[in-house]
Design a protein around this motif. Structure first.
Motif, mmCIF file in Angstrom:
data_model
loop_
_atom_site.group_PDB
_atom_site.id
_atom_site.type_symbol
_atom_site.label_atom_id
_atom_site.label_comp_id
_atom_site.label_asym_id
_atom_site.label_seq_id
_atom_site.Cartn_x
_atom_site.Cartn_y
_atom_site.Cartn_z
ATOM 1 N N GLY A 93 0.788 -1.234 0.000
ATOM 2 C CA GLY A 93 0.000 0.000 0.000
ATOM 3 C C GLY A 93 0.813 1.273 0.000
ATOM 4 N N GLY A 94 2.027 1.197 -0.536
ATOM 5 C CA GLY A 94 2.867 2.389 -0.603
ATOM 6 C C GLY A 94 3.752 2.570 0.608
ATOM 7 N N THR A 95 3.609 1.713 1.635
ATOM 8 C CA THR A 95 4.384 1.896 2.859
ATOM 9 C C THR A 95 5.861 1.568 2.660
ATOM 10 N N ILE A 96 6.154 0.621 1.773
ATOM 11 C CA ILE A 96 7.559 0.317 1.473
ATOM 12 C C ILE A 96 8.195 1.498 0.749
ATOM 13 N N GLY A 97 7.476 2.033 -0.233
ATOM 14 C CA GLY A 97 7.984 3.192 -0.969
ATOM 15 C C GLY A 97 8.145 4.406 -0.077
ATOM 16 N N MET A 119 -2.330 4.736 0.868
ATOM 17 C CA MET A 119 -1.209 4.768 1.795
ATOM 18 C C MET A 119 -1.693 5.043 3.229
ATOM 19 N N VAL A 120 -2.617 5.993 3.375
ATOM 20 C CA VAL A 120 -3.156 6.310 4.699
ATOM 21 C C VAL A 120 -3.798 5.073 5.323
ATOM 22 N N GLY A 121 -4.554 4.321 4.516
ATOM 23 C CA GLY A 121 -5.208 3.113 5.014
ATOM 24 C C GLY A 121 -4.220 2.018 5.367
ATOM 25 N N ALA A 122 -3.198 1.830 4.513
ATOM 26 C CA ALA A 122 -2.197 0.794 4.780
ATOM 27 C C ALA A 122 -1.414 1.093 6.057
ATOM 28 N N LEU A 123 -1.108 2.360 6.287
ATOM 29 C CA LEU A 123 -0.411 2.743 7.517
ATOM 30 C C LEU A 123 -1.297 2.512 8.732
ATOM 31 N N ALA A 124 -2.592 2.812 8.611
ATOM 32 C CA ALA A 124 -3.520 2.573 9.721
ATOM 33 C C ALA A 124 -3.609 1.088 10.039
ATOM 34 N N LEU A 125 -3.658 0.263 9.000
ATOM 35 C CA LEU A 125 -3.745 -1.188 9.194
ATOM 36 C C LEU A 125 -2.536 -1.708 9.957
ATOM 37 N N GLY A 177 -8.382 -6.579 -4.853
ATOM 38 C CA GLY A 177 -8.275 -5.124 -4.820
ATOM 39 C C GLY A 177 -6.840 -4.714 -4.591
ATOM 40 N N GLY A 178 -6.638 -3.451 -4.335
ATOM 41 C CA GLY A 178 -5.300 -2.943 -4.079
ATOM 42 C C GLY A 178 -4.779 -3.399 -2.727
ATOM 43 N N SER A 179 -3.690 -2.809 -2.319
ATOM 44 C CA SER A 179 -2.952 -3.256 -1.139
ATOM 45 C C SER A 179 -3.811 -3.333 0.117
ATOM 46 N N ALA A 180 -3.411 -4.220 1.017
ATOM 47 C CA ALA A 180 -4.131 -4.421 2.276
ATOM 48 C C ALA A 180 -4.217 -3.111 3.055
ATOM 49 N N GLY A 181 -5.402 -2.811 3.540
ATOM 50 C CA GLY A 181 -5.628 -1.594 4.309
ATOM 51 C C GLY A 181 -6.031 -0.404 3.475
ATOM 52 N N GLY A 182 -5.868 -0.515 2.168
ATOM 53 C CA GLY A 182 -6.178 0.605 1.292
ATOM 54 C C GLY A 182 -7.664 0.790 1.074
ATOM 55 N N THR A 327 -6.826 10.255 8.230
ATOM 56 C CA THR A 327 -6.039 9.318 9.036
ATOM 57 C C THR A 327 -6.903 8.723 10.148
ATOM 58 N N SER A 328 -7.660 9.563 10.835
ATOM 59 C CA SER A 328 -8.548 9.082 11.897
ATOM 60 C C SER A 328 -9.634 8.162 11.341
ATOM 61 N N THR A 329 -10.175 8.525 10.171
ATOM 62 C CA THR A 329 -11.203 7.708 9.531
ATOM 63 C C THR A 329 -10.664 6.326 9.185
ATOM 64 N N ALA A 330 -9.455 6.285 8.620
ATOM 65 C CA ALA A 330 -8.849 5.008 8.249
ATOM 66 C C ALA A 330 -8.616 4.134 9.475
ATOM 67 N N GLN A 331 -8.159 4.743 10.566
ATOM 68 C CA GLN A 331 -7.936 3.987 11.799
ATOM 69 C C GLN A 331 -9.248 3.412 12.334
ATOM 70 N N LEU A 332 -10.298 4.223 12.304
ATOM 71 C CA LEU A 332 -11.600 3.779 12.805
ATOM 72 C C LEU A 332 -12.183 2.678 11.928
ATOM 73 N N MET A 333 -12.113 2.847 10.613
ATOM 74 C CA MET A 333 -12.681 1.853 9.707
ATOM 75 C C MET A 333 -11.923 0.538 9.774
#
Length: 341
Positions: A93-97, A119-125, A177-182, A327-333
């Motif tokens: 999800g872009g976290t490696i990049g 990326m925001v979602g992958a970081l939250a995951l 779908g795309g990367s986990a958490g996205g 960021t908060s939305t991604a963490q909550l979801m």
């Protein structure tokens, strides 16, 4: 998801040239008036130099790759830079990049990073949202919606069929779908939830780019795919895939919304351009001014049209607030939908 916010363009650029002034200058230039000289001087003032690097934290062919290369083309065609070098660093999800970018280019005044909701979602995951503090988000540039698609001969022919299949046997409904958490992963979880299925049983197959999602559908490795319209368009138009719906509030791309067909699941995607945390504020302002100028040129507008993206310009305090909300939305979801990496 938070609604898109609109805001005035940043005035903290050298010589305080606003969007309205750019448009006035452009019109005057086409008319051959005396404004031509100020415009030329202004564009020269925001030139980024001979070479710029755009790091794309995804494999070639997907939405981030398309966005990064479209931005690079707009920057070169508008004269903001002579040459753009592209670097793809895919995975997670872009976290490696993101991690590689901050390590190698965190202080580089000649590099940009593409990012966005994925990326925001992958970081939250991965409980690593703080890593976003290692970059400066300069501008949100585009937003678009997700298409839910199935192979043309699938027995799932409507959103109601999908909801029934998920409710009766969710483990048998593999979704690509795309990367986990996205955003694709979050939307798959949302579909399971509104279908009254057990979201913990979601069988989500993450891929590093939209092309891989497409191939998994065409090869029938999965039952359902979620991706941007531009990545599925050719297969949909050729009849190889069938769209069940789009994640917008109303129909788009000639496709009815999932919401209008009985599944109240609405979600949007967005993409942004960033630079390193340690890049000097004046250089960051210059980068923003160059990107703003390029985004008003025909090259970028043609990219928006050809990829079915929505212009979604946001910067300054509004962007800062938006990023905090997302960021908060991604963490909550991630928590509510019980998403797993």
């Amino acid at each position: 998801m938070a609604n898109s916010l609109s805001t005035a363009l940043s005035k903290a650029i050298s010589r305080s040239i606003t969007r309205r002034e750019w448009l006035n200058y452009s019109s005057a230039l086409l008319a051959g008036s005396a404004f031509a000289a100020p415009l030329a001087q202004a564009s020269q003032a925001h030139r980024l130099g001979n070479e710029l690097r755009i790091v794309i934290p995804a494999n070639p062919g997907g939405g981030w790759d398309q966005t990064g290369r479209a931005l690079g083309a707009a920057l070169t065609s508008s004269g903001m830079v002579d040459k753009v070098v592209y670097e793809n660093i895919g995975g997670k999800g872009g976290t490696i990049g993101l991690a590689d970018y901050t390590k190698r280019y965190g202080s580089d005044p000649n590099s940009l990073l593409i990012g966005g909701m994925v990326m925001v979602g992958a970081l939250a995951l991965n409980k690593a949202s703080a890593e976003l503090n290692q970059v400066q988000t300069l501008a949100r540039m585009t937003s678009d919606y997700l298409v839910v698609a199935v192979p043309a001969d699938s027995s799932i022919r409507s959103p109601k069929d999908l909801a029934k299949a998920m409710r009766e046997n969710l483990p048998e409904v593999a979704i690509a779908g795309g990367s986990a958490g996205g955003v694709d992963h979050m939307y798959a979880g949302m579909l399971a939830r509104v279908s009254k299925a057990n979201a913990e049983q979601l069988q989500y197959k993450p891929f590093p780019g939209g092309n891989e999602v497409l191939q998994s559908l065409l090869q029938k490795q999965v039952q359902v795919g979620i991706s941007g319209y531009s990545e599925l368009r050719e297969a949909l138009q050729s009849g190889k895939l069938r769209a069940l719906g789009v994640s917008s509030r109303r129909s788009m791309f000639g496709i009815p919304s999932m919401r209008d067909q009985g599944l109240d699941a609405e979600m949007s995607n967005w993409r942004a351009v960033m630079t390193g945390k340690n890049v000097a504020p004046e250089r960051a302002k210059q980068m923003l001014a160059a990107i703003e100028f390029a985004s008003n040129q025909d090259s970028w507008k043609q990219s928006l049209a050809s990829n079915s993206w929505n212009a979604s310009w946001m910067t300054g305090k509004a962007l800062h607030d938006f990023m905090e909300i997302e960021t908060s939305t991604a963490q909550l979801m991630t928590y509510l939908l019980k998403l797993k990496s």
